[in-house]
Design a protein around this motif. Structure first.
Motif, PDB file in Angstrom:
ATOM      1  N   SER A   1       7.698   9.934   0.408  1.00  0.00           N
ATOM      2  CA  SER A   1       7.083   8.670  -0.019  1.00  0.00           C
ATOM      3  C   SER A   1       6.892   7.716   1.157  1.00  0.00           C
ATOM      4  O   SER A   1       5.844   7.086   1.301  1.00  0.00           O
TER       5      SER A   1
ATOM      6  N   LEU B   1       4.027   8.864   3.420  1.00  0.00           N
ATOM      7  CA  LEU B   1       2.718   8.472   2.888  1.00  0.00           C
ATOM      8  C   LEU B   1       2.482   6.977   3.053  1.00  0.00           C
ATOM      9  O   LEU B   1       1.377   6.546   3.388  1.00  0.00           O
ATOM     10  N   ALA B   2       3.512   6.189   2.830  1.00  0.00           N
ATOM     11  CA  ALA B   2       3.374   4.732   2.979  1.00  0.00           C
ATOM     12  C   ALA B   2       3.041   4.347   4.411  1.00  0.00           C
ATOM     13  O   ALA B   2       2.249   3.437   4.654  1.00  0.00           O
ATOM     14  N   CYS B   3       3.618   5.066   5.369  1.00  0.00           N
ATOM     15  CA  CYS B   3       3.360   4.743   6.779  1.00  0.00           C
ATOM     16  C   CYS B   3       1.874   4.863   7.113  1.00  0.00           C
ATOM     17  O   CYS B   3       1.368   4.122   7.956  1.00  0.00           O
ATOM     18  N   GLY B   4       1.188   5.765   6.444  1.00  0.00           N
ATOM     19  CA  GLY B   4      -0.241   5.916   6.674  1.00  0.00           C
ATOM     20  C   GLY B   4      -1.058   4.758   6.144  1.00  0.00           C
ATOM     21  O   GLY B   4      -2.220   4.588   6.513  1.00  0.00           O
ATOM     22  N   ARG B   5      -0.455   3.953   5.299  1.00  0.00           N
ATOM     23  CA  ARG B   5      -1.167   2.820   4.697  1.00  0.00           C
ATOM     24  C   ARG B   5      -0.729   1.469   5.249  1.00  0.00           C
ATOM     25  O   ARG B   5      -1.374   0.460   4.983  1.00  0.00           O
ATOM     26  N   LEU B   6       0.370   1.446   5.977  1.00  0.00           N
ATOM     27  CA  LEU B   6       0.868   0.180   6.502  1.00  0.00           C
ATOM     28  C   LEU B   6       0.004  -0.287   7.673  1.00  0.00           C
ATOM     29  O   LEU B   6      -0.372   0.511   8.520  1.00  0.00           O
ATOM     30  N   THR B   7      -0.273  -1.574   7.687  1.00  0.00           N
ATOM     31  CA  THR B   7      -1.094  -2.125   8.769  1.00  0.00           C
ATOM     32  C   THR B   7      -0.320  -3.101   9.645  1.00  0.00           C
ATOM     33  O   THR B   7      -0.732  -3.359  10.767  1.00  0.00           O
TER      34      THR B   7
ATOM     35  N   ARG C   1       1.807  15.456  -0.303  1.00  0.00           N
ATOM     36  CA  ARG C   1       0.940  14.481  -1.007  1.00  0.00           C
ATOM     37  C   ARG C   1       1.058  14.639  -2.488  1.00  0.00           C
ATOM     38  O   ARG C   1       1.358  15.589  -3.031  1.00  0.00           O
TER      39      ARG C   1
END
Length: 99
Positions: A50, A53-59, A99
């Motif tokens: 989890s 996956l979150a790291c790919g969405r963090l800005t 995923r």
């Protein structure tokens, strides 16, 4: 708005529901120490996936750094649990996130 704060799990039933939400067997069903270790490992692995996956969405860099720090700690937990269970401590270090 800030994200919701986690709700503490107060009963075995609440822990079982939280585990089920992650696709992990109910901790209360574990009859042996090895079974409990396997469930702990599954929880750590689900949490790692989890966060990956979150790291790919963090800005925001500070959030990415925090998530990466948590992931490194959880990965260490996985290594110890795998070794305790007699498994390969780091089976596939270059596996893509689930995923």
């Amino acid at each position: 708005p800030p994200p919701p704060r986690p709700v503490p799990l107060r009963t075995p039933a609440e822990l079982d529901r939280a585990a089920a939400a992650l696709g992990v067997a109910a901790p209360s069903a574990a009859a042996t120490s090895r079974a409990r270790l396997r469930i702990l490992l599954a929880l750590e692995e689900a949490s790692l996936a989890s966060l990956g996956l979150a790291c790919g969405r963090l800005t925001q860099p500070h959030l990415l750094e925090t998530a990466a720090t948590i992931m490194s700690c959880q990965a260490q937990h996985c290594v110890v649990l795998r070794e305790t269970l007699g498994r390969e401590p780091l089976p596939d270090p270059f596996a893509p996130p689930r995923r």
